[in-house]
Enzyme design. Sequence first.
Site, mmCIF file in Angstrom:
data_model
loop_
_atom_site.group_PDB
_atom_site.id
_atom_site.type_symbol
_atom_site.label_atom_id
_atom_site.label_comp_id
_atom_site.label_asym_id
_atom_site.label_seq_id
_atom_site.Cartn_x
_atom_site.Cartn_y
_atom_site.Cartn_z
ATOM 1 N N HIS C 13 0.838 -1.198 0.000
ATOM 2 C CA HIS C 13 0.000 0.000 0.000
ATOM 3 C C HIS C 13 0.878 1.255 0.000
ATOM 4 O O HIS C 13 2.086 1.204 0.141
ATOM 5 C CB HIS C 13 -0.964 0.020 1.204
ATOM 6 C CG HIS C 13 -0.314 0.218 2.544
ATOM 7 N ND1 HIS C 13 -1.036 0.480 3.684
ATOM 8 C CD2 HIS C 13 0.987 0.190 2.921
ATOM 9 C CE1 HIS C 13 -0.210 0.602 4.709
ATOM 10 N NE2 HIS C 13 1.014 0.440 4.284
ATOM 11 N N CYS C 32 5.795 6.378 4.882
ATOM 12 C CA CYS C 32 4.690 5.537 4.413
ATOM 13 C C CYS C 32 3.961 6.157 3.230
ATOM 14 O O CYS C 32 3.077 5.536 2.651
ATOM 15 C CB CYS C 32 3.688 5.289 5.543
ATOM 16 S SG CYS C 32 4.401 4.375 6.903
ATOM 17 N N HIS C 38 4.923 0.416 -0.319
ATOM 18 C CA HIS C 38 5.703 -0.548 0.452
ATOM 19 C C HIS C 38 4.706 -1.619 0.890
ATOM 20 O O HIS C 38 3.557 -1.609 0.431
ATOM 21 C CB HIS C 38 6.382 0.130 1.647
ATOM 22 C CG HIS C 38 5.430 0.718 2.617
ATOM 23 N ND1 HIS C 38 4.782 1.916 2.396
ATOM 24 C CD2 HIS C 38 4.938 0.254 3.797
ATOM 25 C CE1 HIS C 38 3.973 2.176 3.397
ATOM 26 N NE2 HIS C 38 4.031 1.181 4.255
ATOM 27 N N HIS C 40 3.354 -4.998 3.827
ATOM 28 C CA HIS C 40 3.340 -5.608 5.159
ATOM 29 C C HIS C 40 2.826 -7.041 5.089
ATOM 30 O O HIS C 40 2.126 -7.410 4.158
ATOM 31 C CB HIS C 40 2.413 -4.828 6.108
ATOM 32 C CG HIS C 40 2.888 -3.466 6.437
ATOM 33 N ND1 HIS C 40 4.050 -3.231 7.138
ATOM 34 C CD2 HIS C 40 2.377 -2.240 6.153
ATOM 35 C CE1 HIS C 40 4.212 -1.919 7.285
ATOM 36 N NE2 HIS C 40 3.222 -1.299 6.695
ATOM 37 N N ASP C 78 -5.155 -10.707 -0.024
ATOM 38 C CA ASP C 78 -3.844 -11.364 -0.007
ATOM 39 C C ASP C 78 -3.090 -11.160 -1.317
ATOM 40 O O ASP C 78 -3.628 -11.378 -2.394
ATOM 41 C CB ASP C 78 -4.011 -12.870 0.251
ATOM 42 C CG ASP C 78 -2.666 -13.521 0.502
ATOM 43 O OD1 ASP C 78 -1.754 -12.845 1.015
ATOM 44 O OD2 ASP C 78 -2.524 -14.713 0.174
ATOM 45 N N HIS C 79 -1.830 -10.754 -1.202
ATOM 46 C CA HIS C 79 -0.972 -10.523 -2.364
ATOM 47 C C HIS C 79 -1.546 -9.451 -3.295
ATOM 48 O O HIS C 79 -1.429 -9.548 -4.510
ATOM 49 C CB HIS C 79 -0.723 -11.827 -3.139
ATOM 50 C CG HIS C 79 0.331 -12.681 -2.488
ATOM 51 N ND1 HIS C 79 0.060 -13.471 -1.414
ATOM 52 C CD2 HIS C 79 1.649 -12.855 -2.755
ATOM 53 C CE1 HIS C 79 1.169 -14.115 -1.043
ATOM 54 N NE2 HIS C 79 2.141 -13.755 -1.836
ATOM 55 N N GLU C 128 -0.346 -5.074 12.078
ATOM 56 C CA GLU C 128 0.337 -4.567 10.875
ATOM 57 C C GLU C 128 1.797 -5.006 10.893
ATOM 58 O O GLU C 128 2.333 -5.484 9.902
ATOM 59 C CB GLU C 128 0.237 -3.037 10.896
ATOM 60 C CG GLU C 128 0.843 -2.333 9.728
ATOM 61 C CD GLU C 128 0.906 -0.833 10.007
ATOM 62 O OE1 GLU C 128 0.086 -0.093 9.460
ATOM 63 O OE2 GLU C 128 1.786 -0.404 10.789
#
Lengths: 140, 140, 140, 140, 140, 140
Positions: C13, C32, C38, C40, C78-79, C128
Amino acid sequence: MRVSRRYRFCASHRLRAAALPESDNARIYGKCSNPHGHGHDYLLEVSAEGPVDCFTGRVLNLASLDVLVRRAVLETFDHRNLNLEIPEFSEAPPTSENLARLIWRRLVEDWGQVFPAGPRLARIRLEETRRNSFEIMEEE
Amino acid sequence: MRVSRRYRFCASHRLRAAALPESDNARIYGKCSNPHGHGHDYLLEVSAEGPVDCFTGRVLNLASLDVLVRRAVLETFDHRNLNLEIPEFSEAPPTSENLARLIWRRLVEDWGQVFPAGPRLARIRLEETRRNSFEIMEEE
Amino acid sequence: MRVSRRYRFCASHRLRAAALPESDNARIYGKCSNPHGHGHDYLLEVSAEGPVDCFTGRVLNLASLDVLVRRAVLETFDHRNLNLEIPEFSEAPPTSENLARLIWRRLVEDWGQVFPAGPRLARIRLEETRRNSFEIMEEE
Amino acid sequence: MRVSRRYRFCASHRLRAAALPESDNARIYGKCSNPHGHGHDYLLEVSAEGPVDCFTGRVLNLASLDVLVRRAVLETFDHRNLNLEIPEFSEAPPTSENLARLIWRRLVEDWGQVFPAGPRLARIRLEETRRNSFEIMEEE
Amino acid sequence: MRVSRRYRFCASHRLRAAALPESDNARIYGKCSNPHGHGHDYLLEVSAEGPVDCFTGRVLNLASLDVLVRRAVLETFDHRNLNLEIPEFSEAPPTSENLARLIWRRLVEDWGQVFPAGPRLARIRLEETRRNSFEIMEEE
Amino acid sequence: MRVSRRYRFCASHRLRAAALPESDNARIYGKCSNPHGHGHDYLLEVSAEGPVDCFTGRVLNLASLDVLVRRAVLETFDHRNLNLEIPEFSEAPPTSENLARLIWRRLVEDWGQVFPAGPRLARIRLEETRRNSFEIMEEE
């Protein structure tokens, strides 16, 4: 480069050396020789070693490793009673040392078929609890 | 004696080998080849090996190691998109294997300047997720 | 009784409030807000509350919970790149707070269909990183 | 096969090299040289290497290892002030490097008495905090 | 929504109630009353509760929380001897209960200045070791 | 203030509702209904709530809590087969929900004798694996 991946499975066992009298079993294994058994959540870390493929940037295909570990290890041991359901432990006690050796042998047997061109199986680490772990490394 | 210290950084990436057709990319990397990318929190463990200084009782100055790792690794990779912001990954896929090799090269380049009289960089371990880790050890 | 189960997914994100000028974005989100993004590895813990069924000895069927969470959360996030692939984040910034609220809404929407006779969705916790976590609890 | 087991103890210390002027101590150890001391929860992992006994299926008796580690390490260091209560640290600074070396020497001294027929002490790892760890491996 | 963030610090202490005879201290605190002290690595988790800001998508600015916790807690307690360097513990024993209460009071004192418009300080959790933790929740 | 302390024990079990036909057991419990059983390493966290004693600075004596938990829980369940050795599970299935309820009842029964003047037993959390946990909180 060494690549390691973790798997989990749970099983029950009772520690008992069939060749030894009960008094020795009690002395050697303590409460782990309770005839009704007990259980653990095992963590298995499998490490492979080899060069990085210059096209894919990978040492091995993790999906293939998953297939191999599932077939050779998880399907056999997960949610099982090691003494009653694993023939190798009908006589030999299912200590984590013996379990690690059996897992190692099974991985070695299937490894070449799944990874004919490398990498090598370099190490396994079996964690019985957060306190105790057992490692086998390839002969060098 | 070996001294190890852990660092964390997060980054996003998309796995894709530029030299391979898309169908191969999908097969090799699965959902990791999603064109919009995804991300990880990486854990980097850096291990140095050397004798213990008899006056200070230390193998190395951890504050100097922090400066080195911050400059050579964290400032470059933390909170970055590996494909778009790291020139080495404009062609090569930013797999954890390739990322570990790049981090190793950068640490080796700066190591002698920060630690001219030892200790040696002995190993790095890059943990992509709690399940997968990647190690590079010095040639012996 | 409260039963909790953990799931993991990774995503990338970029934090950016569309309604605010860039200077405010940089001040509020720091690194951020890097335009290239980047990522998580998120840990999601879902907690359900209800009585223990006297026949099965269970509060809920964990396999049903897995189906629900996979369909309502993992398959979507996811992904993925949260900014580019999740319509709710085309405007609103994909902070963990907003992501937790979106996950909560999706779980609430599907909950009654999967668990018509209980238990209630009592809480979610979105981690996170190992340092930061975000919880939503049911209104009481 | 290598078997590893973990132990915990907590202690306080102040880092200070008696042979160096105060200004050097402040520069080398930073806030760790605070004269009033501070403390840590240490995790010690002891690894033994040897063959698996074919009757017991064990590399070593873990209860014997517990006795050895308790006597040689835990009783000496647990809940102690390392500078004031450990003679070896009246002069030498109680860094984790020096503490690991002292623990290694104590284990080596008692090892042969507890395990006369093997296995060998192969490695110790002392974790000072979750970020820093210190390893000593046997000479090969 | 509740947002939690973790901090770490280490300190040494000796448990001793000044108002009680030594025999009582030994009985109550055991080896924790060793006159030379011992130490711990404390983990502090601070939880704030409030609405999500619709522009920023955040409950609070984590950088501001870091400043507050550093000033009110870490600078005072990190790498300190609690008995000798914290006036509140010249008489009262520095148990984790008392330490948690002192940390709570200090956070409450500074909270309104850093977060005048919310969110509320909802909870702190102080982990002394991996086994023992201590929580204070706001009065409701 | 709430004080929590963690304990570990391992046990084996087989999930099976005696009142239901085998086909239902297989459907509800899946591989957990394997007749030979399997096992887990359980983590039990016990939380007590009460005021801090102004002399001792403690909410409760942890050594007394250890005695209570050892007698009421660990001695009964550690290294046991829950189906065969715990009378309560001769009929009812030893799910973690039922196990948590049994542990709660046993702690409640002995609590008043060990802690006649407080604190209250506020909560227990039973972690079956790192993914699944089960909590019981006191009625308020």
